[in-house]
Design a protein around this motif. Structure first.
Motif, PDB file in Angstrom:
ATOM      1  N   ILE A 151     -11.615   0.716 -21.433  1.00  0.00           N
ATOM      2  CA  ILE A 151     -11.241   0.464 -22.823  1.00  0.00           C
ATOM      3  C   ILE A 151     -12.284  -0.375 -23.550  1.00  0.00           C
ATOM      4  N   ILE A 152     -12.909  -1.324 -22.870  1.00  0.00           N
ATOM      5  CA  ILE A 152     -13.951  -2.138 -23.503  1.00  0.00           C
ATOM      6  C   ILE A 152     -15.183  -1.285 -23.800  1.00  0.00           C
ATOM      7  N   ALA A 153     -15.559  -0.409 -22.864  1.00  0.00           N
ATOM      8  CA  ALA A 153     -16.694   0.480 -23.096  1.00  0.00           C
ATOM      9  C   ALA A 153     -16.428   1.397 -24.294  1.00  0.00           C
ATOM     10  N   GLY A 154     -15.206   1.939 -24.386  1.00  0.00           N
ATOM     11  CA  GLY A 154     -14.853   2.791 -25.521  1.00  0.00           C
ATOM     12  C   GLY A 154     -14.863   2.032 -26.835  1.00  0.00           C
ATOM     13  N   THR A 155     -14.369   0.794 -26.822  1.00  0.00           N
ATOM     14  CA  THR A 155     -14.332  -0.019 -28.035  1.00  0.00           C
ATOM     15  C   THR A 155     -15.735  -0.345 -28.520  1.00  0.00           C
ATOM     16  N   ILE A 156     -16.620  -0.734 -27.601  1.00  0.00           N
ATOM     17  CA  ILE A 156     -17.999  -1.051 -27.975  1.00  0.00           C
ATOM     18  C   ILE A 156     -18.703   0.185 -28.538  1.00  0.00           C
ATOM     19  N   ASN A 157     -18.469   1.347 -27.911  1.00  0.00           N
ATOM     20  CA  ASN A 157     -19.058   2.591 -28.415  1.00  0.00           C
ATOM     21  C   ASN A 157     -18.609   2.869 -29.849  1.00  0.00           C
ATOM     22  N   ASP A 158     -17.310   2.721 -30.113  1.00  0.00           N
ATOM     23  CA  ASP A 158     -16.787   3.033 -31.446  1.00  0.00           C
ATOM     24  C   ASP A 158     -17.282   2.046 -32.500  1.00  0.00           C
ATOM     25  N   ILE A 159     -17.397   0.775 -32.123  1.00  0.00           N
ATOM     26  CA  ILE A 159     -17.908  -0.223 -33.064  1.00  0.00           C
ATOM     27  C   ILE A 159     -19.356   0.093 -33.443  1.00  0.00           C
ATOM     28  N   LEU A 160     -20.186   0.364 -32.433  1.00  0.00           N
ATOM     29  CA  LEU A 160     -21.594   0.667 -32.690  1.00  0.00           C
ATOM     30  C   LEU A 160     -21.746   1.971 -33.466  1.00  0.00           C
ATOM     31  N   PHE A 161     -20.871   2.954 -33.174  1.00  0.00           N
ATOM     32  CA  PHE A 161     -20.922   4.227 -33.893  1.00  0.00           C
ATOM     33  C   PHE A 161     -20.511   4.055 -35.353  1.00  0.00           C
ATOM     34  N   SER A 162     -19.447   3.282 -35.590  1.00  0.00           N
ATOM     35  CA  SER A 162     -18.970   3.070 -36.964  1.00  0.00           C
ATOM     36  C   SER A 162     -19.976   2.293 -37.809  1.00  0.00           C
ATOM     37  N   PHE A 189     -19.712   9.664 -30.843  1.00  0.00           N
ATOM     38  CA  PHE A 189     -18.450  10.009 -31.496  1.00  0.00           C
ATOM     39  C   PHE A 189     -17.402   9.014 -31.020  1.00  0.00           C
ATOM     40  N   TYR A 190     -16.251   8.988 -31.703  1.00  0.00           N
ATOM     41  CA  TYR A 190     -15.191   8.043 -31.361  1.00  0.00           C
ATOM     42  C   TYR A 190     -14.530   8.446 -30.039  1.00  0.00           C
ATOM     43  N   ILE A 191     -14.466   7.517 -29.105  1.00  0.00           N
ATOM     44  CA  ILE A 191     -13.873   7.818 -27.793  1.00  0.00           C
ATOM     45  C   ILE A 191     -12.747   6.841 -27.428  1.00  0.00           C
ATOM     46  N   VAL A 192     -12.398   5.937 -28.334  1.00  0.00           N
ATOM     47  CA  VAL A 192     -11.343   4.972 -28.020  1.00  0.00           C
ATOM     48  C   VAL A 192     -10.015   5.655 -27.677  1.00  0.00           C
ATOM     49  N   PRO A 193      -9.575   6.695 -28.428  1.00  0.00           N
ATOM     50  CA  PRO A 193      -8.294   7.335 -28.054  1.00  0.00           C
ATOM     51  C   PRO A 193      -8.280   7.844 -26.616  1.00  0.00           C
ATOM     52  N   GLN A 194      -9.378   8.501 -26.185  1.00  0.00           N
ATOM     53  CA  GLN A 194      -9.430   9.018 -24.824  1.00  0.00           C
ATOM     54  C   GLN A 194      -9.486   7.888 -23.798  1.00  0.00           C
ATOM     55  N   SER A 195     -10.295   6.865 -24.090  1.00  0.00           N
ATOM     56  CA  SER A 195     -10.388   5.736 -23.161  1.00  0.00           C
ATOM     57  C   SER A 195      -9.078   4.964 -23.110  1.00  0.00           C
ATOM     58  N   LEU A 196      -8.362   4.934 -24.232  1.00  0.00           N
ATOM     59  CA  LEU A 196      -7.055   4.271 -24.256  1.00  0.00           C
ATOM     60  C   LEU A 196      -6.062   4.975 -23.337  1.00  0.00           C
ATOM     61  N   LEU A 197      -6.093   6.304 -23.367  1.00  0.00           N
ATOM     62  CA  LEU A 197      -5.169   7.053 -22.525  1.00  0.00           C
ATOM     63  C   LEU A 197      -5.446   6.761 -21.050  1.00  0.00           C
ATOM     64  N   ILE A 198      -6.728   6.713 -20.672  1.00  0.00           N
ATOM     65  CA  ILE A 198      -7.095   6.384 -19.292  1.00  0.00           C
ATOM     66  C   ILE A 198      -6.638   4.969 -18.948  1.00  0.00           C
ATOM     67  N   PHE A 199      -6.906   4.049 -19.872  1.00  0.00           N
ATOM     68  CA  PHE A 199      -6.520   2.645 -19.653  1.00  0.00           C
ATOM     69  C   PHE A 199      -5.009   2.509 -19.502  1.00  0.00           C
ATOM     70  N   ILE A 200      -4.259   3.149 -20.403  1.00  0.00           N
ATOM     71  CA  ILE A 200      -2.805   3.030 -20.379  1.00  0.00           C
ATOM     72  C   ILE A 200      -2.239   3.645 -19.107  1.00  0.00           C
ATOM     73  N   PHE A 201      -2.811   4.753 -18.661  1.00  0.00           N
ATOM     74  CA  PHE A 201      -2.347   5.360 -17.419  1.00  0.00           C
ATOM     75  C   PHE A 201      -2.567   4.415 -16.236  1.00  0.00           C
ATOM     76  N   ILE A 202      -3.760   3.817 -16.167  1.00  0.00           N
ATOM     77  CA  ILE A 202      -4.069   2.895 -15.073  1.00  0.00           C
ATOM     78  C   ILE A 202      -3.157   1.672 -15.117  1.00  0.00           C
ATOM     79  N   GLN A 203      -2.960   1.127 -16.332  1.00  0.00           N
ATOM     80  CA  GLN A 203      -2.116  -0.060 -16.454  1.00  0.00           C
ATOM     81  C   GLN A 203      -0.651   0.256 -16.170  1.00  0.00           C
ATOM     82  N   SER A 204      -0.222   1.471 -16.502  1.00  0.00           N
ATOM     83  CA  SER A 204       1.157   1.866 -16.198  1.00  0.00           C
ATOM     84  C   SER A 204       1.379   1.927 -14.692  1.00  0.00           C
TER      85      SER A 204
END
Length: 298
Positions: free
Chosen positions: A240-251, A258-273
């Protein structure tokens, strides 16, 4: 924040009211796709754009040209992916919130559930602006406020979640500092207009980078100390941190991805669940063992 889109002199798309001043213009963020049947070999595209309500103006993305069925299919795939991500995150949020009310001793499911709900608001109000479809006629200022609130709440909610898992490692003073700084930015969004509070995002990016560095330090320390579930937490947080940094630098235009936070969030949420489920399963098994020992003792 406002545009008129012309092809060969004919208007095909419109968002808000284009004006030469703040008073003349009406803001609206409205992505669109339109069918064009050219009558000549040359296509002339003219876009009138005005921006008095956001820190950045102009066209954020390239105009895509192609066959109608191809572009419609691509957009449908994007919408289906976003809806799948939203549905998955919503289910995880509801599940963990209910889990907390069943057993209130461990607050990590509650903070994780609130983090999931916050991300849903972020996804609805960002990029494709689905919130305009969900709530027709929502004022631009409030749609933009929801987008920024969701971003500014995400960092302290994640910090609170991490603190609930490792309270002995996570500094309570730093947790209070993160909440204090975030509340200042959240208040700025509440009491000022979008032409003012949108300029605060680059400064909050710095806070996000610093907070993410501290999160990685805490998880790395827990990994070194061989804390419970530290490896899974490290993997999920790293994604999730890697996805967030990518999106900040891209924006901000520093990288072209391209924006990857939604996909990285899904991976993160699955792992945390999985992590939280393991914690509850372990607690349940320990309770069974204690009950059995008490029965044998009696």
């Amino acid at each position: 924040t406002a545009y008129d889109f012309f092809i060969n002199g004919q208007e095909y798309g419109k968002g808000g009211v284009v004006g030469r001043s703040l008073l003349e213009s009406v803001p609206e963020a409205k992505p669109f796709i339109s069918k064009v049947i050219p009558s000549t070999e040359t296509i002339e595209i003219i876009v009138h754009v005005s921006n008095f309500h956001f820190r950045e103006g102009g066209l954020w993305y390239s105009i895509l040209l192609g066959k109608e069925d191809v572009l419609l299919l691509e957009r449908e795939r994007d919408i289906n992916l976003d809806m799948f991500l939203l549905g998955s995150i919503l289910i995880m949020g509801v599940y963990h919130t209910v889990l907390y009310f069943i057993c209130k001793k461990d607050k990590s499911p509650l903070w994780f559930g609130l983090f999931c709900f916050d991300i849903i608001f972020r996804l609805l109000s960002f990029n494709e602006k689905y919130i305009n479809t969900l709530i027709p006629g929502i004022p631009y200022q409030w749609a933009t406020r929801i987008e920024y609130w969701a971003y500014y709440f995400a960092v302290p909610l994640f910090a609170q979640f991490l603190y609930s898992i490792y309270p002995n490692d996570f500094s309570k003073k730093i947790l209070k500092l993160i909440w204090t700084v975030s509340i200042i930015f959240i208040s700025l969004v509440l009491f000022t207009g979008s032409s003012v509070f949108t300029h605060s995002a680059p400064y909050f990016h710095i806070c996000t980078f610093l907070s993410a560095s501290y999160f990685l330090y805490i998880i790395g320390y827990s990994l070194f100390k061989k804390r419970e579930s530290a490896i899974m937490l490290f993997l999920g947080t790293g994604v999730i941190i890697a996805g967030t940094i990518n999106d900040i630098l891209f924006s901000m235009g520093f990288i072209h991805s391209f924006y990857i936070v939604p996909q990285s969030l899904l991976i993160f949420i699955f792992i945390q669940s999985v992590l939280l489920s393991m914690r509850f399963s372990k607690a349940f098994i320990e309770n069974e063992k204690l009950a059995l020992s008490l029965f044998e003792l009696n």
